[in-house]
Design a protein around this motif. Structure first.
Motif, short mmCIF file in Angstrom:
data_model
loop_
_atom_site.label_atom_id
_atom_site.label_comp_id
_atom_site.label_asym_id
_atom_site.label_seq_id
_atom_site.Cartn_x
_atom_site.Cartn_y
_atom_site.Cartn_z
N GLY A 15 -20.72 84.63 71.24
CA GLY A 15 -21.66 85.73 71.43
C GLY A 15 -22.95 85.48 70.69
O GLY A 15 -23.04 84.60 69.83
N PHE A 16 -23.97 86.26 71.05
CA PHE A 16 -25.26 86.17 70.40
C PHE A 16 -25.31 87.13 69.23
O PHE A 16 -24.94 88.29 69.37
N SER A 17 -25.84 86.66 68.10
CA SER A 17 -26.03 87.56 66.98
C SER A 17 -27.31 88.35 67.19
O SER A 17 -27.94 88.28 68.24
N TYR A 18 -27.71 89.10 66.18
CA TYR A 18 -28.95 89.87 66.26
C TYR A 18 -30.12 88.96 66.60
O TYR A 18 -30.20 87.83 66.12
N LEU A 19 -31.00 89.44 67.45
CA LEU A 19 -32.21 88.71 67.87
C LEU A 19 -31.89 87.35 68.48
O LEU A 19 -32.75 86.48 68.55
N ALA A 20 -30.67 87.15 68.88
CA ALA A 20 -30.21 85.88 69.43
C ALA A 20 -30.51 84.72 68.49
O ALA A 20 -30.76 83.60 68.89
N GLN A 21 -30.47 85.04 67.20
CA GLN A 21 -30.78 84.02 66.19
C GLN A 21 -29.68 82.98 66.10
O GLN A 21 -29.94 81.80 65.96
N TYR A 22 -28.46 83.44 66.15
CA TYR A 22 -27.33 82.54 66.10
C TYR A 22 -26.47 82.73 67.34
O TYR A 22 -26.47 83.80 67.96
N ILE A 23 -25.75 81.69 67.65
CA ILE A 23 -24.65 81.85 68.59
C ILE A 23 -23.39 81.65 67.77
O ILE A 23 -23.23 80.63 67.08
N ILE A 24 -22.53 82.63 67.79
CA ILE A 24 -21.29 82.56 67.02
C ILE A 24 -20.16 82.29 68.00
O ILE A 24 -20.07 82.92 69.05
N ALA A 25 -19.33 81.32 67.65
CA ALA A 25 -18.23 81.00 68.55
C ALA A 25 -16.91 81.00 67.78
O ALA A 25 -16.86 80.58 66.62
N GLN A 47 -16.07 90.66 68.97
CA GLN A 47 -16.92 91.77 69.40
C GLN A 47 -17.86 92.15 68.27
O GLN A 47 -17.53 92.04 67.09
N TRP A 48 -19.03 92.63 68.67
CA TRP A 48 -20.09 92.86 67.72
C TRP A 48 -20.13 94.30 67.24
O TRP A 48 -19.75 95.22 67.95
N ALA A 49 -20.64 94.44 66.03
CA ALA A 49 -21.03 95.77 65.57
C ALA A 49 -22.29 96.14 66.36
O ALA A 49 -22.96 95.26 66.90
N PRO A 50 -22.64 97.43 66.43
CA PRO A 50 -23.79 97.83 67.27
C PRO A 50 -25.08 97.06 66.95
O PRO A 50 -25.85 96.76 67.85
N ASP A 51 -25.31 96.74 65.68
CA ASP A 51 -26.57 96.05 65.35
C ASP A 51 -26.42 94.53 65.34
O ASP A 51 -27.36 93.82 65.02
N ARG A 52 -25.27 94.03 65.68
CA ARG A 52 -25.00 92.60 65.79
C ARG A 52 -25.25 91.82 64.51
O ARG A 52 -25.57 90.64 64.52
#
Lengths: 281, 381
Positions: free
Chosen positions: B194-204, B240-245
């Motif tokens: 998934g993408f983190s906040y601002l698509a700064q990281y991709i977490i796998a 799954q992400w928290a609302p603010d990622r």
């Protein structure tokens, strides 16, 4: 709930063999009665009467959401009327959900197996050989030590639950009142009298008319007889042809065995031998 | 969400299902004792799928639920009454994953037919198909909806990878054929991403229980850490992400779920359960997490429903303590999704049902003693 109007419909139904119109009747108390007709798979016509109360739930929503609510249906739902369809949507049973600060699996629902396990754990386990907290059958001293002599019947209720189906090691089922009875097995018919199998004789080919007292008289000549058991038929009360005689002393028993084997008694020749345990020990 | 809410009133169409719900409700508001509050929920059962559900998702407004299952069809439902308003046809194999963009106009799906597809939410029109050598296990839009990632399976000569596409949010626009980024997972295949906040990281999350952090632009591996038990059986099943990622929750077959920070991959919280987990979600509004799982589908027939542990488990996010369970499914839960406004959740099970739950007032009233005291102190100030 059926109405006269509905009944005439039923009549019409019989003649024309087609389903009557669905009806919606507005009741005075604000509810609606919906009567629908359908043909079931087995060909029978069914009439469903539902009385429902409509309540309008006003919700203030984002305009985007409001707009989406009026989208046309597509795919498998194409052309279907608004509202949930009964084939895809149903309401499940009520679920009670109670968040609790110290929630435990046990507080809500515990599986039967778990319960049994804890019951077993809580039960007091005491080895009859070494008084350790394990089953007698698992005792490390079971081959070297005998069962403690003080295992009197009075103690048995305590022991009974753990002995369980294991039957004190003999492998066969032992009824609860006989559990914990020493070395296990042996001829159990004598109940509590039969303590020492080593001094018990089995007497066969006993005459039908024999009585316990006759046997006792004969066998008492060789020593102190602690017990005589003559198997009798429950209905006729006649002897079945075999008996057990126990002596207090094994040497007396051996002497009796020697002397009495082949003794004529009531037209028959007795056969006497040492009683064997059923498992041949 | 900056959209200003109109005071426009929409009268929800009241179908018969809704009406049954509004019949005398059995919950007891009079019961105000602090610890014993009953929440009686009447879940809506969605039975549009013929096979096991693989993923369910709310759109960001929470009014639509998308569900995918192994029966090749995507379904879209209104969350408030369970009405299905459309199905999306085109996939030729089991579907593994679904995601919707932030404006609820585009829908992405991926499945075992080795394709990732883009759909128009409103009409069910297929907009784009990307083909791959292996199946797609996970798709996810970035928070702005401009990027879409897909996780491809490793199979016979093909390594697992994470691909990222630029997405044009216009429905009529032509979507790019070529990916802008491709991350190859050499050691262990990625199962979720998934993408983190601002698509700064991709977490796998990986098959071997590790979580890795890639740069969102370059795809460079920044960090990799062993989070769950290192065993092939203990793959990470959900992320799954928290609302603010800024943080996320992972679920694993090693029976635990963990909350990690997106930038440091530090494990904040661990929720240890007694059953393999397939999914974990973070609830907004209340500090809870919902875990779903149960015995592996292949072992299910050997046990009773009771022992299978097919329940949604609610844990307190901060105290990491279980607070309750919700029964209902008779197969393992393959996915749990929470309403973005925190007013309900839905779960998709191996039994082919989606169960939609709406939380009642007592759910929101539930507080720990310390939380209550804190609120008291704040109000006294």
């Amino acid at each position: 709930m059926s109405r006269p109007a509905g009944r005439t419909d039923w009549a019409a139904d019989d003649e024309e063999d087609e389903l009557p119109q669905n009806q919606i009747i507005k009741n005075k108390d604000g509810t609606e009665t919906i009567i629908t007709y359908a043909v079931r798979e087995d060909g029978k016509k069914i009439k469903t009467t539902r009385r429902i109360k409509k309540s309008v739930v006003k919700q203030i929503v984002n305009p985007r959401v409001a707009e989406r609510k009026h989208w046309e249906k597509f795919g498998q739902e194409k052309g279907k009327p608004a509202g949930p369809q009964t084939d895809t949507v149903s309401v499940a049973e009520n679920i009670v959900f109670r968040p609790t600060a110290n929630w435990k699996a046990s507080s809500d629902d515990k599986s039967e197996a778990d319960k049994k396990k804890t019951d077993l754990k809580q039960a007091k386990i005491k080895c009859r050989i070494c008084s350790g907290d394990h089953f007698t059958t698992k005792c490390p001293f079971k081959d070297t030590m005998g069962v403690a002599d003080d295992a009197t019947p009075a103690e048995m209720p305590d022991d009974a639950p753990q002995a369980g189906g294991a039957g004190a090691g003999s492998g066969s089922y032992v009824p609860p009142h006989l559990r914990g009875r020493g070395a296990g097995g042996g001829e159990k018919m004598g109940g509590k009298y039969e303590r020492d199998d080593l001094a018990t004789l089995r007497v066969t080919n006993v005459s039908e008319i024999a009585e316990e007292q006759d046997l006792r008289d004969m066998f008492s000549r060789y020593g102190h007889v602690t017990r005589v058991f003559l198997a009798k038929d429950r209905e006729t009360g006649r002897a079945k042809g075999f008996a057990f005689v126990s002596y207090a002393d094994r040497s007396d028993a051996a002497k009796a065995c020697e002397k009495m084997d082949g003794y004529g008694f009531g037209h028959l020749i007795l056969r006497v031998e040492f009683a064997k345990k059923p498992d041949g020990k | 969400m900056t959209a200003h809410f109109n005071t426009k009133t929409s009268i929800s169409e009241v179908g018969s299902v809704k009406i049954h719900k509004s019949c005398p409700t059995p919950h007891t508001p009079s019961d105000t004792s602090p610890h014993i509050r009953y929440i009686i929920m009447r879940p809506i059962l969605l039975s549009g799928h013929e096979r096991a559900l693989t993923q369910v998702k709310y759109n960001p407004d929470g009014d639509i639920i998308f569900s995918v299952s192994k029966d090749h069809v995507v379904c879209a439902w209104y969350s408030h009454n369970g009405e299905r308003f459309g199905t999306y046809h085109g996939h030729q194999g089991a579907l593994w994953t679904v995601d919707v963009d932030p404006t609820s106009t585009l829908l992405a799906t991926g499945g075992a037919d080795n394709t990732m597809r883009l759909w128009e939410v409103k009409t069910g029109r297929l907009l784009k198909t990307w083909e791959f050598p292996t199946s797609i296990k996970r798709v996810e839009f970035s928070a702005d909806g401009r990027q879409l990632l897909g996780v491809t399976e490793r199979r016979s000569g093909h390594t697992g990878s994470i691909v990222v596409y630029e997405i044009n949010p216009d429905v009529e626009a032509e979507q790019a054929d070529e990916h802008v980024l491709r991350i190859i997972c050499e050691d262990s295949k990625a199962t979720v991403a998934g993408f983190s906040y601002l698509a700064q990281y991709i977490i796998a999350g990986h098959e071997d229980g590790t979580v890795s952090q890639y740069d969102g632009k370059s795809g460079e591996l920044l960090y990799n850490t062993q989070v769950h038990e290192p065993d092939v059986q203990n793959q990470i099943t959900d992320l799954q992400w928290a609302p603010d990622r800024t943080y996320f929750i992972t679920a694993s077959k090693d029976k635990s779920a963990k909350i990690l920070a997106a930038d440091s991959l530090e494990v904040f919280k661990t929720y240890q359960t007694d059953t393999p987990l397939n999914s974990a979600a973070i609830t907004p509004v209340k500090d809870f997490v919902i875990l779903g799982g149960g015995q592996a589908a292949m072992d299910v027939t050997t046990t009773s429903a009771r022992q299978g542990k097919f329940e949604a488990r609610f844990w307190h996010k901060i105290f990491a303590e279980e607070i309750g369970r919700v029964r209902g499914h008779f197969g393992p839960l393959n996915y749990v999704a929470v309403h973005p406004q925190g007013t309900g959740y839905c779960s998709g099970g191996e039994d082919g049902y989606v169960r939609v739950h709406h939380f009642d007032k007592p759910y929101f009233d539930f507080l720990y003693e310390v939380e209550r005291e804190q609120l008291q102190a704040q109000s006294n100030l």
